[in-house]
Enzyme design. Structure first.
Site, mmCIF file in Angstrom:
data_model
loop_
_atom_site.group_PDB
_atom_site.id
_atom_site.type_symbol
_atom_site.label_atom_id
_atom_site.label_comp_id
_atom_site.label_asym_id
_atom_site.label_seq_id
_atom_site.Cartn_x
_atom_site.Cartn_y
_atom_site.Cartn_z
ATOM 1 N N HIS A 35 -2.858 3.538 -4.626
ATOM 2 C CA HIS A 35 -2.388 2.866 -3.462
ATOM 3 C C HIS A 35 -0.920 2.432 -3.499
ATOM 4 C CE1 HIS A 35 -5.456 3.843 -0.545
ATOM 5 N NE2 HIS A 35 -6.462 3.284 -1.382
ATOM 6 N N GLU A 89 -9.651 3.154 -5.397
ATOM 7 C CA GLU A 89 -9.293 4.509 -5.114
ATOM 8 C C GLU A 89 -8.203 5.044 -5.899
ATOM 9 O OE1 GLU A 89 -10.689 4.807 -0.505
ATOM 10 O OE2 GLU A 89 -8.918 3.929 -0.636
ATOM 11 N N ASP A 149 0.812 -1.176 -0.007
ATOM 12 C CA ASP A 149 0.050 0.021 -0.067
ATOM 13 C C ASP A 149 0.953 1.230 -0.289
ATOM 14 O OD1 ASP A 149 -2.515 1.716 0.670
ATOM 15 O OD2 ASP A 149 -3.408 -0.117 1.064
HETATM 16 C C1 TNX Z 1 -10.758 2.274 2.219
HETATM 17 S S1 TNX Z 1 -11.180 -0.868 1.159
HETATM 18 C C2 TNX Z 1 -9.735 1.487 1.466
HETATM 19 C C3 TNX Z 1 -8.451 1.373 2.567
HETATM 20 C C4 TNX Z 1 -8.395 1.944 3.857
HETATM 21 C C5 TNX Z 1 -10.120 1.554 4.170
HETATM 22 C C6 TNX Z 1 -10.199 2.208 5.764
HETATM 23 C C7 TNX Z 1 -10.569 -0.406 0.141
HETATM 24 C C8 TNX Z 1 -10.302 -1.143 -1.049
HETATM 25 N N1 TNX Z 1 -9.632 0.830 0.570
HETATM 26 O O1 TNX Z 1 -7.231 1.731 1.722
HETATM 27 O O2 TNX Z 1 -7.559 1.173 4.735
HETATM 28 O O3 TNX Z 1 -10.925 2.216 3.487
HETATM 29 O O4 TNX Z 1 -11.397 1.727 6.238
#
Ligand code: TNX
Length: 498
Positions: free
Chosen positions: A232, A296, A172
């Site tokens: 990420h 994301e 990440d």
């Molecule tokens: C969203 S769930 C994210 C993570 C974060 C999390 C915190 C996802 C696919 N991405 O990068 O850690 O929320 O709740």
């Protein structure tokens, strides 16, 4: 699967001391585990024997019986009378039955230690198989690194509760955690970040990964490793800035969030890099699935990047969303060429799913429903019920994202992974569900245990049992026993009701 049949046919039985466990060669690994467990519970170590003569004298009989195919891939039948008989058509089924037996034993050992060398077990007849085939727990080791010893303990705790998937979130923004021989900077640079308290980080060597994979396999837990892309990925870009749109330089971030710098989708070297990384990864993890993230991913850099724009033009893609989809298709092709199946977060639906991709639905259930309707397999983990980084109560001192809701035990237990709107023929695409542990707010293994338990126990029951057998008051009542077992294993679970 057919619903479980359980009947308690009599009172508690004192069985043993157990001098021997009878089993066929194929069931021997399971018998060895049981023998060790009986040894640590009672102080007597049963020998393992193959004799088919007078098997009941052994008091425990374990049989791998292909005639019991009615029990499915993971089911088992367990009878406890004046002796114990465990049968299943597969080793995995025997292992699951063994967990039930362990739970019953641990319950008895806790209830009475007057005669410690005999087992106290409730007479019963159990015919049991799981509702879902993907019963997972996830762990993010990027935001906070978790040592190998804890990963093994976590796998033990999963197996004890009949989970069969461990989703290992290995990369990440805040840290790259797996050694890749061809790209040493991923770990010499990408595994470390500067914090106010000093340098923080860590990673697993390939040797350690192999060791963990073997450990999990012995417990019938499949590891699904995750390499995040295209977003990420700051830790990887800090190590290899040429893979970004701007060329960097970057630092491994020490703050949480979503970062604009992502892999450049217009640069062919990005895909060469990812193919080489996935090559080493696929050689380490024997499971069929590899998770490639996809969540994301901001599009700001791609908008301003000449190479990304050229890619959009010459591939005739529908803007940046199309480019994201094209990126994930490439990832899927890389995996398919290595005999693996791709799984990704529900954003991989945007701009069109890659063939054969399995979707992990986290922003609610809708992504999963849409994917199933397109004929893709899905795993459900909506934030509402499955995000175990969310707080367990409003009490002061509970750590977790304050912008997120509270997911208490009852909420987890109320989770229904199968969406009502899917027709029967599409329901088979719902493989199951999993609990996710993102570790922004969990610095230590002890705190991970606090967030995972007892919520994972509630989820395990939801994923295993048929809905008509799940009832919250009944679970509340049984919880006491679960927690006593957790006490015996020194698990730092959250005490409910506080
Ligand atoms: C969203 S769930 C994210 C993570 C974060 C999390 C915190 C996802 C696919 N991405 O990068 O850690 O929320 O709740």
């Amino acid at each position: 699967p057919r619903p479980a049949r359980t009947s308690i046919t009599g009172p508690w039985r004192a069985i043993g001391p157990i001098a021997a466990i009878a089993c066929d060669d194929l069931a021997r690994p399971i018998a060895l585990v049981l023998s060790d467990h009986i040894h640590s519970t009672t102080g007597v170590k049963p020998r393992i024997e193959r004799s088919t003569l007078d098997r009941r004298q052994s008091r425990i009989v374990i049989e791998l019986d292909s005639a019991r195919s009615d029990l499915g891939d993971e089911g088992y039948a367990l009878t406890i009378d004046s002796f114990v008989k465990l049968q299943a058509p597969t080793a995995h089924g025997l292992f699951n039955g063994l967990q039930t037996l362990r739970q019953l034993m641990d319950q008895g050992a806790i209830g009475n230690d007057a005669n410690p060398s005999s087992l106290r077990l409730p007479a019963c007849e159990i015919v049991d198989q799981p509702r879902f085939k993907w019963r997972g727990m996830h762990l993010d080791v990027s935001r906070h690194f978790m040592p190998v010893e804890f990963i093994k303990r976590y796998i033990d705790l999963l197996a004890y509760h009949k989970f069969n998937v461990f989703h290992w979130h290995l990369t990440d923004d805040q840290g790259w955690r797996i050694e890749i021989k061809r790209y040493p900077k991923l770990t010499s640079v990408g595994a470390w970040r500067d914090t106010l308290a000093g340098r923080y980080g860590g990673f697993y060597t390939q040797e350690e990964i192999r060791n963990v994979v073997a450990y999990a396999a012995e417990r019938f837990v499949t590891i699904v490793p995750e390499i995040e892309m295209p977003g990420h990925s700051m830790a990887a870009l800090a190590a290899y800035p040429d893979l970004s749109c701007t060329g960097g330089p970057f630092k491994v971030p020490a703050t949480w969030g979503v970062f604009d710098d992502v892999y450049c989708a217009g640069n062919d070297e990005t895909f060469e890099f990812l193919a080489n990384v996935l090559d080493e990864l696929c050689a380490l993890f024997p499971g069929q699935y590899v998770h490639v993230g996809g969540d994301e991913c901001p599009k700001a850099r791609w908008k301003d990047c000449a190479r990304c724009q050229a890619r959009i033009a010459n591939q005739k893609l529908d803007g940046e969303a199309g480019l994201q989809s094209w990126f994930m298709h490439r990832a899927g092709e890389i995996l398919a060429a290595r005999g693996k199946r791709m799984i990704g977060w529900d954003e991989i639906l945007e701009g069109g799913l890659a063939p054969n991709a399995t979707v992990m639905s986290w922003r609610g259930m809708d992504g999963g429903i849409a994917a199933a309707k397109e004929g893709h397999d899905v795993v459900m983990c909506p934030t509402s019920h499955c995000y175990f980084d969310y707080r367990q109560s409003h009490a002061l001192g509970e750590r977790g994202p304050i912008w997120a809701g509270v997911t208490d035990l009852e909420k987890v237990y109320s989770f229904e992974p199968m969406p009502g709107e899917l027709d029967a023929d599409l329901q088979r695409h719902v493989l199951g569900a999993q609990g996710n542990l993102w570790t922004e707010w969990m610095e230590t293994p002890a705190h991970v245990e606090y967030m995972a338990f007892p919520r994972a126990i509630a989820l395990s029951e939801v994923l295993w049992s048929s809905p008509e057998r799940c009832d919250w008051p009944g679970f509340r009542e049984r919880l006491g026993l679960h927690l006593k077992r957790m006490d015996a294993m020194d698990v730092n679970y959250r005490k409910p009701g506080v």
